[in-house]
Design a protein around this motif. Structure first.
Motif, PDB file in Angstrom:
ATOM      1  N   MET A   1       0.821  -1.192   0.000  1.00 30.91           N
ATOM      2  CA  MET A   1       0.000   0.000   0.000  1.00 30.91           C
ATOM      3  C   MET A   1       0.867   1.259   0.000  1.00 30.91           C
ATOM      4  SD  MET A   1      -2.689   1.325   2.912  1.00 30.91           S
ATOM      5  CE  MET A   1      -1.318   1.723   4.018  1.00 30.91           C
ATOM      6  N   TYR A   2       1.883   1.264   0.852  1.00 33.07           N
ATOM      7  CA  TYR A   2       2.769   2.429   0.908  1.00 33.07           C
ATOM      8  C   TYR A   2       3.482   2.641  -0.432  1.00 33.07           C
ATOM      9  CZ  TYR A   2       2.228   2.886   6.000  1.00 33.07           C
ATOM     10  OH  TYR A   2       1.727   3.088   7.259  1.00 33.07           O
ATOM     11  N   LEU A   3       3.959   1.558  -1.037  1.00 39.69           N
ATOM     12  CA  LEU A   3       4.613   1.681  -2.340  1.00 39.69           C
ATOM     13  C   LEU A   3       3.643   2.211  -3.388  1.00 39.69           C
ATOM     14  CD1 LEU A   3       6.819  -1.547  -2.554  1.00 39.69           C
ATOM     15  CD2 LEU A   3       7.626   0.818  -2.445  1.00 39.69           C
ATOM     16  N   ALA A   4       2.429   1.716  -3.375  1.00 42.46           N
ATOM     17  CA  ALA A   4       1.432   2.181  -4.341  1.00 42.46           C
ATOM     18  C   ALA A   4       1.173   3.675  -4.175  1.00 42.46           C
ATOM     19  CB  ALA A   4       0.131   1.403  -4.180  1.00 42.46           C
ATOM     20  N   ARG A   5       1.203   4.145  -2.939  1.00 44.12           N
ATOM     21  CA  ARG A   5       0.961   5.558  -2.662  1.00 44.12           C
ATOM     22  C   ARG A   5       2.201   6.424  -2.886  1.00 44.12           C
ATOM     23  NH1 ARG A   5      -1.459   5.376   3.274  1.00 44.12           N
ATOM     24  NH2 ARG A   5      -0.790   7.558   3.164  1.00 44.12           N
ATOM     25  N   GLY A   6       3.336   5.796  -3.182  1.00 44.41           N
ATOM     26  CA  GLY A   6       4.561   6.557  -3.359  1.00 44.41           C
ATOM     27  C   GLY A   6       5.176   6.999  -2.046  1.00 44.41           C
ATOM     28  N   ASP A   7       4.781   6.379  -0.950  1.00 46.19           N
ATOM     29  CA  ASP A   7       5.302   6.717   0.379  1.00 46.19           C
ATOM     30  C   ASP A   7       6.441   5.754   0.708  1.00 46.19           C
ATOM     31  OD1 ASP A   7       5.828   7.366   2.991  1.00 46.19           O
ATOM     32  OD2 ASP A   7       3.772   7.099   3.717  1.00 46.19           O
ATOM     33  N   LEU A   8       7.631   6.065   0.203  1.00 41.31           N
ATOM     34  CA  LEU A   8       8.763   5.165   0.411  1.00 41.31           C
ATOM     35  C   LEU A   8       9.226   5.179   1.860  1.00 41.31           C
ATOM     36  CD1 LEU A   8      10.813   5.784  -2.850  1.00 41.31           C
ATOM     37  CD2 LEU A   8       9.269   3.917  -2.316  1.00 41.31           C
ATOM     38  N   GLU A   9       9.112   6.326   2.510  1.00 40.96           N
ATOM     39  CA  GLU A   9       9.471   6.383   3.930  1.00 40.96           C
ATOM     40  C   GLU A   9       8.548   5.486   4.745  1.00 40.96           C
ATOM     41  OE1 GLU A   9       9.926   9.649   7.579  1.00 40.96           O
ATOM     42  OE2 GLU A   9       9.578  10.332   5.523  1.00 40.96           O
ATOM     43  N   GLY A  10       7.262   5.570   4.463  1.00 41.65           N
ATOM     44  CA  GLY A  10       6.314   4.713   5.161  1.00 41.65           C
ATOM     45  C   GLY A  10       6.527   3.244   4.858  1.00 41.65           C
ATOM     46  N   SER A  11       6.866   2.931   3.612  1.00 41.85           N
ATOM     47  CA  SER A  11       7.100   1.531   3.251  1.00 41.85           C
ATOM     48  C   SER A  11       8.337   0.990   3.948  1.00 41.85           C
ATOM     49  CB  SER A  11       7.231   1.386   1.732  1.00 41.85           C
ATOM     50  OG  SER A  11       8.396   2.022   1.253  1.00 41.85           O
ATOM     51  N   GLU A  12       9.382   1.808   4.072  1.00 43.21           N
ATOM     52  CA  GLU A  12      10.572   1.362   4.799  1.00 43.21           C
ATOM     53  C   GLU A  12      10.241   1.123   6.270  1.00 43.21           C
ATOM     54  OE1 GLU A  12      14.956   2.922   6.293  1.00 43.21           O
ATOM     55  OE2 GLU A  12      14.046   3.907   4.555  1.00 43.21           O
ATOM     56  N   ARG A  13       9.512   2.042   6.870  1.00 49.28           N
ATOM     57  CA  ARG A  13       9.157   1.905   8.290  1.00 49.28           C
ATOM     58  C   ARG A  13       8.345   0.631   8.521  1.00 49.28           C
ATOM     59  NH1 ARG A  13       6.942   6.356   8.622  1.00 49.28           N
ATOM     60  NH2 ARG A  13       4.775   5.718   8.312  1.00 49.28           N
ATOM     61  N   ALA A  14       7.350   0.389   7.671  1.00 43.50           N
ATOM     62  CA  ALA A  14       6.506  -0.799   7.825  1.00 43.50           C
ATOM     63  C   ALA A  14       7.323  -2.074   7.633  1.00 43.50           C
ATOM     64  CB  ALA A  14       5.351  -0.755   6.827  1.00 43.50           C
ATOM     65  N   ALA A  15       8.244  -2.072   6.655  1.00 43.72           N
ATOM     66  CA  ALA A  15       9.059  -3.261   6.407  1.00 43.72           C
ATOM     67  C   ALA A  15      10.017  -3.521   7.568  1.00 43.72           C
ATOM     68  CB  ALA A  15       9.833  -3.091   5.101  1.00 43.72           C
ATOM     69  N   ARG A  16      10.579  -2.463   8.127  1.00 43.96           N
ATOM     70  CA  ARG A  16      11.478  -2.645   9.283  1.00 43.96           C
ATOM     71  C   ARG A  16      10.700  -3.190  10.489  1.00 43.96           C
ATOM     72  NH1 ARG A  16      16.563  -0.884   8.594  1.00 43.96           N
ATOM     73  NH2 ARG A  16      17.002   0.734   7.033  1.00 43.96           N
ATOM     74  N   GLU A  17       9.485  -2.704  10.697  1.00 37.15           N
ATOM     75  CA  GLU A  17       8.658  -3.215  11.799  1.00 37.15           C
ATOM     76  C   GLU A  17       8.323  -4.690  11.573  1.00 37.15           C
ATOM     77  OE1 GLU A  17       5.320  -0.600  11.812  1.00 37.15           O
ATOM     78  OE2 GLU A  17       6.408   1.059  12.764  1.00 37.15           O
ATOM     79  N   ALA A  18       8.016  -5.035  10.325  1.00 34.06           N
ATOM     80  CA  ALA A  18       7.708  -6.434  10.012  1.00 34.06           C
ATOM     81  C   ALA A  18       8.921  -7.324  10.235  1.00 34.06           C
ATOM     82  CB  ALA A  18       7.228  -6.547   8.572  1.00 34.06           C
ATOM     83  N   LEU A  19      10.096  -6.823   9.835  1.00 35.64           N
ATOM     84  CA  LEU A  19      11.315  -7.611  10.014  1.00 35.64           C
ATOM     85  C   LEU A  19      11.617  -7.817  11.496  1.00 35.64           C
ATOM     86  CD1 LEU A  19      13.722  -9.046   8.775  1.00 35.64           C
ATOM     87  CD2 LEU A  19      14.909  -6.834   8.660  1.00 35.64           C
ATOM     88  N   ALA A  20      11.474  -6.769  12.292  1.00 35.84           N
ATOM     89  CA  ALA A  20      11.718  -6.891  13.731  1.00 35.84           C
ATOM     90  C   ALA A  20      10.765  -7.899  14.363  1.00 35.84           C
ATOM     91  CB  ALA A  20      11.581  -5.528  14.406  1.00 35.84           C
ATOM     92  N   PHE A  21       9.495  -7.840  13.942  1.00 35.29           N
ATOM     93  CA  PHE A  21       8.510  -8.800  14.465  1.00 35.29           C
ATOM     94  C   PHE A  21       8.865 -10.214  14.042  1.00 35.29           C
ATOM     95  CE2 PHE A  21       4.571 -11.238  13.854  1.00 35.29           C
ATOM     96  CZ  PHE A  21       4.093 -11.245  15.151  1.00 35.29           C
ATOM     97  N   GLY A  22       9.231 -10.381  12.773  1.00 35.26           N
ATOM     98  CA  GLY A  22       9.589 -11.709  12.285  1.00 35.26           C
ATOM     99  C   GLY A  22      10.780 -12.299  13.004  1.00 35.26           C
ATOM    100  N   GLU A  23      11.776 -11.459  13.258  1.00 44.54           N
ATOM    101  CA  GLU A  23      12.966 -11.932  13.965  1.00 44.54           C
ATOM    102  C   GLU A  23      12.640 -12.297  15.407  1.00 44.54           C
ATOM    103  OE1 GLU A  23      16.441  -9.525  11.497  1.00 44.54           O
ATOM    104  OE2 GLU A  23      15.569  -8.626  13.298  1.00 44.54           O
ATOM    105  N   SER A  24      11.742 -11.537  16.035  1.00 42.20           N
ATOM    106  CA  SER A  24      11.388 -11.827  17.428  1.00 42.20           C
ATOM    107  C   SER A  24      10.646 -13.148  17.561  1.00 42.20           C
ATOM    108  CB  SER A  24      10.525 -10.691  17.996  1.00 42.20           C
ATOM    109  OG  SER A  24       9.223 -10.693  17.419  1.00 42.20           O
ATOM    110  N   CYS A  25       9.922 -13.525  16.513  1.00 40.57           N
ATOM    111  CA  CYS A  25       9.152 -14.777  16.534  1.00 40.57           C
ATOM    112  C   CYS A  25       9.844 -15.907  15.782  1.00 40.57           C
ATOM    113  CB  CYS A  25       7.774 -14.547  15.931  1.00 40.57           C
ATOM    114  SG  CYS A  25       6.769 -13.328  16.780  1.00 40.57           S
ATOM    115  N   GLN A  26      10.998 -15.601  15.171  1.00 38.59           N
ATOM    116  CA  GLN A  26      11.737 -16.571  14.363  1.00 38.59           C
ATOM    117  C   GLN A  26      10.861 -17.161  13.262  1.00 38.59           C
ATOM    118  OE1 GLN A  26      13.310 -19.302  17.378  1.00 38.59           O
ATOM    119  NE2 GLN A  26      15.207 -18.104  17.449  1.00 38.59           N
TER     120      GLN A  26
END
Length: 241
Positions: A1-26
């Motif tokens: 959604m962020y990429l579609a809207r051209g919000d690259l800052e938002g897309s980076e933030r969301a991806a970093r949050e997803a990565l942190a969550f994924g790493e915490s849950c393995q």
């Protein structure tokens, strides 16, 4: 959604949050989050971190998505003119669709990124060989998961075959579709590659049109922070001066 809207800052933030969550849950899907985040970082000009994530994502076991991180790694290394880029392209092409195998999402993403990387790297004849596969992707997809317009890939491959009318058809259709959706991140990308086609065709009116299209791509890229394609467009303009 962020990429579609051209919000690259938002897309980076969301991806970093997803990565942190994924790493915490393995979670086992971390490689896919790494791939998407790595691409976003390439888009934003954070090349070293982006390539590091893509290298890590490409080092795992084979999955339905194999070819996705490998293709983006090849693209990033080629765009940065790094030593080893040609080998990265060759590695990504191992995941392209071939007879007798099911088509995974990774294989089609490999078509998109490998076509682009080969063309950027001056291996246009090889990129042209993917026209049939790229057209299959474009017939079913608007964009890849990383916001790259599928019709643009078909246009690149057709132009590499010097099939100018077919290439222009694909590029115009890709631009129109990205405007209609709308998909803001894909719009300057589609314009950059249409300009590349016009410049390669090289008719007198094409050169002026290519320069104008590149300037449009730069303006749209700058507006959303799409540093990679702004840089590529400036480089293409410089070669045309």
């Amino acid at each position: 959604m962020y990429l579609a809207r051209g919000d690259l800052e938002g897309s980076e933030r969301a991806a970093r949050e997803a990565l942190a969550f994924g790493e915490s849950c393995q979670l086992g899907w971390i490689f896919l989050i790494e791939t998407v985040l790595g691409c976003i970082l390439l888009y934003r000009g954070q090349t070293d971190e982006g390539l590091s994530l893509l290298t890590k994502a490409a080092s795992g076991h084979a999955t339905h998505f194999s070819g996705f991180p490998e293709g983006l790694l090849a693209l990033g290394m080629t765009a940065a003119q790094m030593e080893g880029a040609a080998n990265a392209c060759n590695a990504a092409m191992r995941f392209l669709p071939r007879p007798g195998t099911s088509r995974g999402s990774g294989a089609w993403h490999a078509v998109l990124s490998s076509t682009e990387a080969l063309c950027l790297g001056g291996r246009r004849e090889e990129a042209g060989r993917f026209q049939a596969e790229a057209e299959k992707v474009a017939a079913e997809w608007d964009c890849g998961l990383h916001g790259f317009p599928a019709g643009t890939s078909a246009g690149i491959a057709a132009a590499c075959n010097r099939n100018w009318s077919r290439a222009e058809e694909h590029h115009r259709a890709a631009i129109a579709r990205m405007e209609a959706v709308p998909y803001l991140t894909a719009q300057p990308i589609a314009r950059y590659w249409y300009a590349d086609m016009l410049a390669e065709r090289g008719n007198p009116e094409d050169v002026d049109a290519a320069k104008a299209m590149l300037k449009e791509s730069i303006a749209a890229s700058d507006k959303i922070g799409l540093a990679l394609y702004a840089r590529l467009a400036w480089q293409r303009l410089a070669r045309m001066s």
